[in-house]
Design an enzyme around this catalytic site. Structure first.
Site, PDB file in Angstrom:
ATOM      1  N   SER A 165      32.196  42.759  46.114  1.00 38.56           N
ATOM      2  CA  SER A 165      31.631  42.846  44.776  1.00 38.56           C
ATOM      3  C   SER A 165      32.689  42.580  43.713  1.00 38.56           C
ATOM      4  O   SER A 165      33.851  42.976  43.860  1.00 38.56           O
ATOM      5  CB  SER A 165      31.025  44.237  44.555  1.00 38.56           C
ATOM      6  OG  SER A 165      30.701  44.438  43.193  1.00 38.56           O
ATOM      7  N   LYS A 166      32.281  41.934  42.631  1.00 38.81           N
ATOM      8  CA  LYS A 166      33.202  41.707  41.524  1.00 38.81           C
ATOM      9  C   LYS A 166      33.672  43.027  40.929  1.00 38.81           C
ATOM     10  O   LYS A 166      34.723  43.093  40.298  1.00 38.81           O
ATOM     11  CB  LYS A 166      32.521  40.871  40.435  1.00 38.81           C
ATOM     12  CG  LYS A 166      32.206  39.446  40.854  1.00 38.81           C
ATOM     13  CD  LYS A 166      31.542  38.691  39.717  1.00 38.81           C
ATOM     14  CE  LYS A 166      31.191  37.264  40.139  1.00 38.81           C
ATOM     15  NZ  LYS A 166      30.543  36.517  39.037  1.00 38.81           N
TER      16      LYS A 166
END
Length: 504
Positions: free
Chosen positions: A270-271
Site C-alpha cells: 500500500s502507498k
C-alpha cells in the site's frame, strides 16, 4: 481467429532503445513507483539508450507542485538521471501533458482524416437501455452503435445540442504481443468495444494521450507495472490506428513488471504502508546506494547467490528479459541488511560526512559541524561503521561522545549486575594510574584487564558491561577502550564515578 504481433513492432536495440518514466505528481514517491523508474533507467543505461522523463499532470484536482518536486528529489537522491524531459528539455518538448493539448488535437485530426475514429453521441443511459432491449448484459458496456451513423443522424444529434465524443474503431481480430517479461499474450477479438479517446468538449483521455506521447517521443520499450497490463489491448489497437494515420511507424515492445507486495499476505504494498515511503526510509538511515540495490531486487537478481552489488554492476548486468514475472515481496529486514553492506563499503570520510544530518537533527552537533565536533566525528565514525545498518542509528551509538550528561536507557540500568559498584571502583582505581598523555585504547585495556580480569577474576562480558553503561548509558556502544580514549582520562573517570554514585 488468432493473429501474430503487429508486423511494425519495433526491433530497436542498443543505442536505439528509448524508454520513459511518466508518473502523475500525486502524493509522496513510493517504492513501487521508483522501482519502475529504476528498471527503465537501468535498461536504458545497460543498452546505451535514452530515458525520457515526462509528467502526466492533467488531473488538476490531484496533481501538485509539491509532489512534482518530491519526485525530482527522490530521483536525484537515488542518482537516477534522465536524458530528456522535465527540467532538462529535449527534441520532444514540452514534457508535461498539460502543455501538449495542441499536439493531441493535431493527432486527433489525423486519426479523423484516416477514418480510424468516429463521432459518438450515445449517452450512458442510452447504452444501458439498448443493452437491456437487446438482451445484452449491462456490464458489456458500449455496443458500437455509433460506428456507422449517417450524416443525417449526426446532424440530428448536433441539432439537439449534443457534442460528440471520439471513439477508436477497434480491430475485429485478436490482438497479440510478446511481453518482454511474460511472453506471448493475446487479447481475443471482441474482448473490448470501441472506446472513447476524446470526450465531448475535446477533453483527451489518458488512454489516448499516454500512447500518443509515447509515439511522438519515439518510445521503443514501455516498461511498467503489471496492474497496467489490461490496458495494453487498447494501446495496441490505438497504435495500429496511429500507424495508419501516419503519426508513427512502429509499435513499441511492452514489458509488465511484477507487483510489489507487503511483508505478509498477497496484497500489493500500500502507498500508505510506511515501508512504501521512500523518504521515510531515507529518514531511518538508508543510503541511496543501499536502497537502489534493494529496489532492483524487487523482481530481478544479478545472480542466484548474490544480493549485494554496485550501481555500475547493476547497469552492466540488467536486462528486462531477466525480470521475474512473479510478485516481489518487500522485506524490510533484508533491505536493511543490504543497506548495512553498502554502509560498510563507504570510504571512512564519506561515511562520517553522511552521519552529519542524522547527528545534527538529533541536536548533537551543528551542521556543518564545528572543528571540535568534526574531530570527534572523524575519530569515532570508523568505530561504528562495521556495526551499523542504518545511518539513523548514529545518534544512539555516538550521542554520548557529543554531550556531557549521560542519558541512561532503562534496560541498561536494569541489566546491571549486583557487583557493579565494585567493578566501577576497581576500574577508576586502575585508570587513575594511567598517565593522561598515555591514555590510549591499548593502555586502558591493559589496565582494566589487570584490575578486573586478573584482579577480580571476572569474565570480560561481566567486567566491561557496567563500564559501557557508565560511559554511554546504553548496553550497546562503540568499542569500549577506543571510546575511553576519545573521551579522555578526566571525562572517563567522571562518568564512571557518576554511575558509582547512582548505584550507591
Amino acid at each position: 481467429m488468432s493473429t501474430a504481433p503487429h508486423p511494425a513492432t519495433t526491433t530497436a536495440s542498443g543505442t536505439d532503445v528509448r524508454v520513459r518514466f511518466c508518473p502523475s505528481p500525486t502524493g509522496l514517491p513510493h517504492v513501487g513507483l521508483i522501482r519502475t523508474a529504476l528498471f527503465n533507467w537501468a535498461y536504458a543505461r545497460h543498452n546505451g539508450g535514452k530515458l525520457v522523463f515526462r509528467i502526466e499532470d492533467t488531473d488538476a484536482a490531484r496533481d501538485s507542485e509539491e509532489s512534482y518536486q518530491q519526485l525530482l528529489e527522490a530521483l536525484r537522491w537515488l542518482e537516477i538521471d534522465w536524458d530528456e524531459g522535465v527540467e532538462k528539455g529535449g527534441p520532444h518538448a514540452p514534457y508535461r501533458q498539460s502543455q501538449r493539448h495542441e499536439l493531441y488535437r493535431e493527432v486527433l485530426d489525423k486519426l479523423i482524416a484516416a477514418g480510424v475514429v468516429y463521432e459518438s453521441y450515445s449517452t450512458a443511459e442510452e447504452i444501458d437501455a439498448r443493452n437491456e432491449a437487446n438482451g445484452r448484459a449491462k456490464q458489456l458496456g458500449y455496443d458500437n452503435f455509433d460506428r456507422n451513423l449517417t450524416d443525417e443522424q449526426k446532424a440530428a444529434f448536433r441539432a439537439e445540442g449534443r457534442e460528440p465524443a471520439w471513439r477508436l474503431r477497434v480491430p475485429d481480430h485478436d490482438l497479440t504481443y510478446v511481453d518482454l517479461i511474460r511472453g506471448e499474450v493475446t487479447f481475443p477479438a471482441g474482448s473490448f468495444p470501441d472506446f472513447v479517446i476524446v470526450r465531448a468538449g475535446g477533453i483527451p483521455l489518458y488512454t489516448f494521450v499516454n500512447p500518443v506521447d509515447d509515439a511522438l517521443m519515439g518510445v521503443t520499450h514501455v516498461l511498467r507495472g503489471e496492474d497496467l497490463m489490461p490496458s495494453t489491448a487498447r494501446q495496441l489497437a490505438l497504435y495500429a490506428a496511429l500507424i495508419e494515420a501516419g503519426v508513427t511507424d512502429f509499435v513499441p515492445r511492452f514489458g509488465h513488471m511484477p507487483l510489489v507486495l507487503g511483508d505478509t499476505g498477497n496484497k500489493k504494498l500500500s502507498k500508505r504502508d510506511p515501508k512504501a515511503d521512500l523518504f521515510l526510509q531515507r529518514e531511518k538511515g538508508f543510503i541511496h546506494e543501499g536502497l537502489l540495490n534493494y529496489l532492483s531486487l524487487l523482481g530481478w537478481s544479478i545472480a542466484a547467490d548474490r544480493d549485494v552489488f554496485t550501481r555500475d554492476e547493476l547497469i552492466e548486468a540488467f536486462d528486462v528479459a531477466d525480470v521475474n514475472p512473479n510478485p516481489a515481496r518487500f522485506d524490510q529486514k533484508k533491505a536493511e541488511s543490504i543497506n548495512g553492506d553498502h554502509v560498510r563499503m563507504l570510504a571512512p570520510e564519506v561515511f562520517a560526512e553522511r552521519l552529519v544530518p542524522y547527528l545534527a537533527n538529533a541536536g548533537l552537533i551543528e551542521n556543518p559541524p564545528t572543528a571540535g565536533e568534526r574531530e570527534i566525528l572523524e575519530a569515532s565514525a570508523p568505530l561504528v561503521q562495521e556495526r551499523m545498518q542504518l545511518l539513523g542509528e548514529a545518534p544512539g551509538l555516538l550521542g554520548f561522545l557529543f554531550r556531557s550528561e549521560v542519558v541512561f536507557d532503562d534496560d541498561a540500568l536494569s541489566g546491571l549486575p549486583a557487583n557493579t559498584g565494585e567493578v566501577l571502583v576497581a576500574s577508576v582505581g586502575a585508570l587513575e594510574l594511567v598517565p593522561e598523555q598515555g591514555f590510549t585504547a591499548a593502555a586502558v585495556q591493559d589496565a582494566l584487564a589487570s584490575a578486573l580480569i586478573d584482579g577480580l577474576g571476572l569474565k570480560p562480558r561481566v567486567a566491561y558491561g557496567p563500564l559501557r553503561v557508565a560511559l554511554s548509558g546504553r548496553r550497546v556502544s562503540p568499542p569500549l577502550f577506543e571510546s575511553m580514549e576519545l573521551l579522555g582520562k578526566v571525562e572517563t573517570i567522571r562518568r564512571l564515578d557518576g554511575l558509582v554514585q547512582r548505584v550507591g
